[in-house]
Enzyme design. Sequence first.
Site, PDB file in Angstrom:
ATOM      1  N   GLN A  11       0.829  -1.226   0.000  1.00  0.00           N
ATOM      2  CA  GLN A  11       0.000   0.000   0.000  1.00  0.00           C
ATOM      3  C   GLN A  11       0.859   1.270   0.000  1.00  0.00           C
ATOM      4  O   GLN A  11       0.675   2.148  -0.837  1.00  0.00           O
ATOM      5  CB  GLN A  11      -0.841   0.059   1.276  1.00  0.00           C
ATOM      6  CG  GLN A  11      -1.910  -0.966   1.446  1.00  0.00           C
ATOM      7  CD  GLN A  11      -2.881  -0.524   2.535  1.00  0.00           C
ATOM      8  OE1 GLN A  11      -3.741   0.300   2.297  1.00  0.00           O
ATOM      9  NE2 GLN A  11      -2.720  -1.057   3.728  1.00  0.00           N
ATOM     10  N   THR A  98       4.818   0.979  13.239  1.00  0.00           N
ATOM     11  CA  THR A  98       3.385   0.889  13.518  1.00  0.00           C
ATOM     12  C   THR A  98       2.999   1.290  14.940  1.00  0.00           C
ATOM     13  O   THR A  98       3.803   1.141  15.882  1.00  0.00           O
ATOM     14  CB  THR A  98       2.929  -0.577  13.276  1.00  0.00           C
ATOM     15  OG1 THR A  98       1.592  -0.742  13.725  1.00  0.00           O
ATOM     16  CG2 THR A  98       3.798  -1.581  14.010  1.00  0.00           C
ATOM     17  N   TYR A 122       2.741  -9.658  15.757  1.00  0.00           N
ATOM     18  CA  TYR A 122       3.087  -8.671  14.722  1.00  0.00           C
ATOM     19  C   TYR A 122       3.759  -7.452  15.364  1.00  0.00           C
ATOM     20  O   TYR A 122       4.834  -7.012  14.929  1.00  0.00           O
ATOM     21  CB  TYR A 122       1.827  -8.268  13.952  1.00  0.00           C
ATOM     22  CG  TYR A 122       1.969  -7.012  13.135  1.00  0.00           C
ATOM     23  CD1 TYR A 122       2.679  -7.005  11.933  1.00  0.00           C
ATOM     24  CD2 TYR A 122       1.377  -5.809  13.557  1.00  0.00           C
ATOM     25  CE1 TYR A 122       2.800  -5.836  11.182  1.00  0.00           C
ATOM     26  CE2 TYR A 122       1.491  -4.651  12.805  1.00  0.00           C
ATOM     27  CZ  TYR A 122       2.202  -4.661  11.627  1.00  0.00           C
ATOM     28  OH  TYR A 122       2.324  -3.504  10.891  1.00  0.00           O
TER      29      TYR A 122
HETATM   30  N1  LIG Z   1      -1.429  -1.646   6.954  1.00  0.00           N
HETATM   31  C1  LIG Z   1      -1.564  -0.976   8.100  1.00  0.00           C
HETATM   32  O1  LIG Z   1      -2.680  -0.699   8.571  1.00  0.00           O
HETATM   33  C2  LIG Z   1      -0.333  -0.484   8.829  1.00  0.00           C
HETATM   34  C3  LIG Z   1      -0.516   0.182  10.044  1.00  0.00           C
HETATM   35  C4  LIG Z   1       0.605   0.664  10.718  1.00  0.00           C
HETATM   36  C5  LIG Z   1       1.863   0.488  10.182  1.00  0.00           C
HETATM   37  N2  LIG Z   1       2.025  -0.178   9.026  1.00  0.00           N
HETATM   38  C6  LIG Z   1       3.386  -0.364   8.523  1.00  0.00           C
HETATM   39  O2  LIG Z   1       3.540   0.413   7.337  1.00  0.00           O
HETATM   40  C7  LIG Z   1       4.418  -0.264   6.449  1.00  0.00           C
HETATM   41  C8  LIG Z   1       3.760  -0.445   5.104  1.00  0.00           C
HETATM   42  O3  LIG Z   1       2.568  -1.198   5.297  1.00  0.00           O
HETATM   43  P1  LIG Z   1       1.565  -1.499   4.107  1.00  0.00           P
HETATM   44  O4  LIG Z   1       0.201  -1.276   4.626  1.00  0.00           O
HETATM   45  O5  LIG Z   1       2.026  -0.814   2.861  1.00  0.00           O
HETATM   46  O6  LIG Z   1       1.790  -3.075   3.993  1.00  0.00           O
HETATM   47  P2  LIG Z   1       1.467  -4.059   2.784  1.00  0.00           P
HETATM   48  O7  LIG Z   1       0.448  -3.456   1.872  1.00  0.00           O
HETATM   49  O8  LIG Z   1       1.219  -5.393   3.386  1.00  0.00           O
HETATM   50  O9  LIG Z   1       2.836  -4.071   1.990  1.00  0.00           O
HETATM   51  C9  LIG Z   1       3.982  -4.711   2.481  1.00  0.00           C
HETATM   52  C10 LIG Z   1       4.737  -5.193   1.279  1.00  0.00           C
HETATM   53  O10 LIG Z   1       5.935  -5.831   1.730  1.00  0.00           O
HETATM   54  C11 LIG Z   1       6.124  -6.968   0.911  1.00  0.00           C
HETATM   55  N3  LIG Z   1       7.019  -7.940   1.531  1.00  0.00           N
HETATM   56  C12 LIG Z   1       6.727  -8.907   2.442  1.00  0.00           C
HETATM   57  N4  LIG Z   1       7.835  -9.617   2.718  1.00  0.00           N
HETATM   58  C13 LIG Z   1       8.835  -9.096   1.957  1.00  0.00           C
HETATM   59  C14 LIG Z   1      10.207  -9.415   1.785  1.00  0.00           C
HETATM   60  N5  LIG Z   1      10.784 -10.416   2.457  1.00  0.00           N
HETATM   61  N6  LIG Z   1      10.934  -8.676   0.924  1.00  0.00           N
HETATM   62  C15 LIG Z   1      10.363  -7.669   0.231  1.00  0.00           C
HETATM   63  N7  LIG Z   1       9.084  -7.306   0.338  1.00  0.00           N
HETATM   64  C16 LIG Z   1       8.319  -8.028   1.201  1.00  0.00           C
HETATM   65  C17 LIG Z   1       4.745  -7.523   0.701  1.00  0.00           C
HETATM   66  O11 LIG Z   1       4.738  -8.400  -0.403  1.00  0.00           O
HETATM   67  P3  LIG Z   1       3.683  -9.617  -0.445  1.00  0.00           P
HETATM   68  O12 LIG Z   1       2.332  -8.936  -0.519  1.00  0.00           O
HETATM   69  O13 LIG Z   1       4.073 -10.331  -1.664  1.00  0.00           O
HETATM   70  O14 LIG Z   1       3.870 -10.362   0.831  1.00  0.00           O
HETATM   71  C18 LIG Z   1       3.951  -6.239   0.452  1.00  0.00           C
HETATM   72  O15 LIG Z   1       3.968  -5.867  -0.911  1.00  0.00           O
HETATM   73  C19 LIG Z   1       4.839  -1.546   7.149  1.00  0.00           C
HETATM   74  O16 LIG Z   1       6.040  -1.338   7.818  1.00  0.00           O
HETATM   75  C20 LIG Z   1       3.728  -1.786   8.150  1.00  0.00           C
HETATM   76  O17 LIG Z   1       4.195  -2.533   9.252  1.00  0.00           O
HETATM   77  C21 LIG Z   1       0.952  -0.649   8.315  1.00  0.00           C
END
Ligand SMILES: NC(=O)c1ccc[n+]([C@@H]2O[C@H](COP(=O)([O-])OP(=O)(O)OC[C@H]3O[C@@H](n4cnc5c(N)ncnc54)[C@H](OP(=O)(O)O)[C@@H]3O)[C@@H](O)[C@H]2O)c1
Length: 288
Positions: A11, A98, A122
């Site tokens: 995202q 997060t 997590y």
């Molecule tokens: N989503 C939320 O509500 C939320 C809230 C607070 C903080 N955050 C933090 O914000 C950041 C971005 O989150 P997001 O919502 O963009 O998450 P996301 O949509 O799940 O994107 C994470 C990406 O990382 C990829 N990934 C997983 N394992 C990997 C690896 N070994 N090497 C390279 N890429 C890898 C995933 O690929 P696959 O899909 O192929 O696994 C996915 O494309 C993260 O640090 C998350 O912890 C998110």
Amino acid sequence: MKLVILGAGGQVGRALAERTGPAARALDRNSCDICDPASVARALSGPEVELVVNCAAYTAVDRAEGDAERAYAVNARGAEIVARTAADRGLPVIHLSTDYVYSGAGSEPHREDEPCAPVNVYGASKSAGDASVAAANPRHLLLRVSWVFGVHGANFVKTMLRLGRERDELRIVADQTGGPTAADDIAAAIIRLAESCTRPGFAAWGTYHFCGAPATNWHGFAEAIFGRARGPRPRLVAITSREYPTPAARPLNSTLDCRRIKEVFGIEQPDWRGSLTRVLTALGEAAA
Ligand SMILES: NC(=O)c1ccc[n+]([C@@H]2O[C@H](COP(=O)([O-])OP(=O)(O)OC[C@H]3O[C@@H](n4cnc5c(N)ncnc54)[C@H](OP(=O)(O)O)[C@@H]3O)[C@@H](O)[C@H]2O)c1
């Protein structure tokens, strides 16, 4: 400035890559696995690279409870590999984290210097990653965000829109408080951080919060979604977390104090309601 974006298929990663365009090297998991040191070293190679942004993470909060090994492999060890490789090349790193690193106790917004006390696997894996990044690379900016939604990937907004078409009534948790944050607003904030931290003499390394305002709860967020979306409007029933058991516990208070990023970088909290309208419009889901 040449940015390397890791996790560019997610995202936030996609939103950031859309904003930077060709000025960045945007690599999804297929192009760079952050758990593979050789892959990360290749990704960061070249004299033009100035900064790394790690958006890659294992974000399946409930699945992590039964898959701690994988969650830690990506969120702790992968994060460390990125930060260390960057440090070895003299590059700073911006790392995404997060609200789930905090306990969720109390009602005051969490401050950056509050100790981490995650209530699920997590959050614990992300907290371990934050500590590893800070130890591996003194030139780090840890950006803790919350409740991410956007055009790309799976998120609460899209889940609500789907469930709203399937059911007349939705029971939504109303005792978890937080700040919904649009991926595109995070991308804009990251670009501001990137511009500042690559200027000569920059020294304000450390941890920062960034999330949308005003604080709400999931039920309030759902009301805002259906108030702006076209299509059916299901009845929304407010329930407690106890009435909606999940494999992973959630912090009740996920609100983040965002004063530090405003003081140091001049970055304001976005009003998530405007961002929500923008996202619904981009999805073709906004009410006329
Ligand atoms: N989503 C939320 O509500 C939320 C809230 C607070 C903080 N955050 C933090 O914000 C950041 C971005 O989150 P997001 O919502 O963009 O998450 P996301 O949509 O799940 O994107 C994470 C990406 O990382 C990829 N990934 C997983 N394992 C990997 C690896 N070994 N090497 C390279 N890429 C890898 C995933 O690929 P696959 O899909 O192929 O696994 C996915 O494309 C993260 O640090 C998350 O912890 C998110």
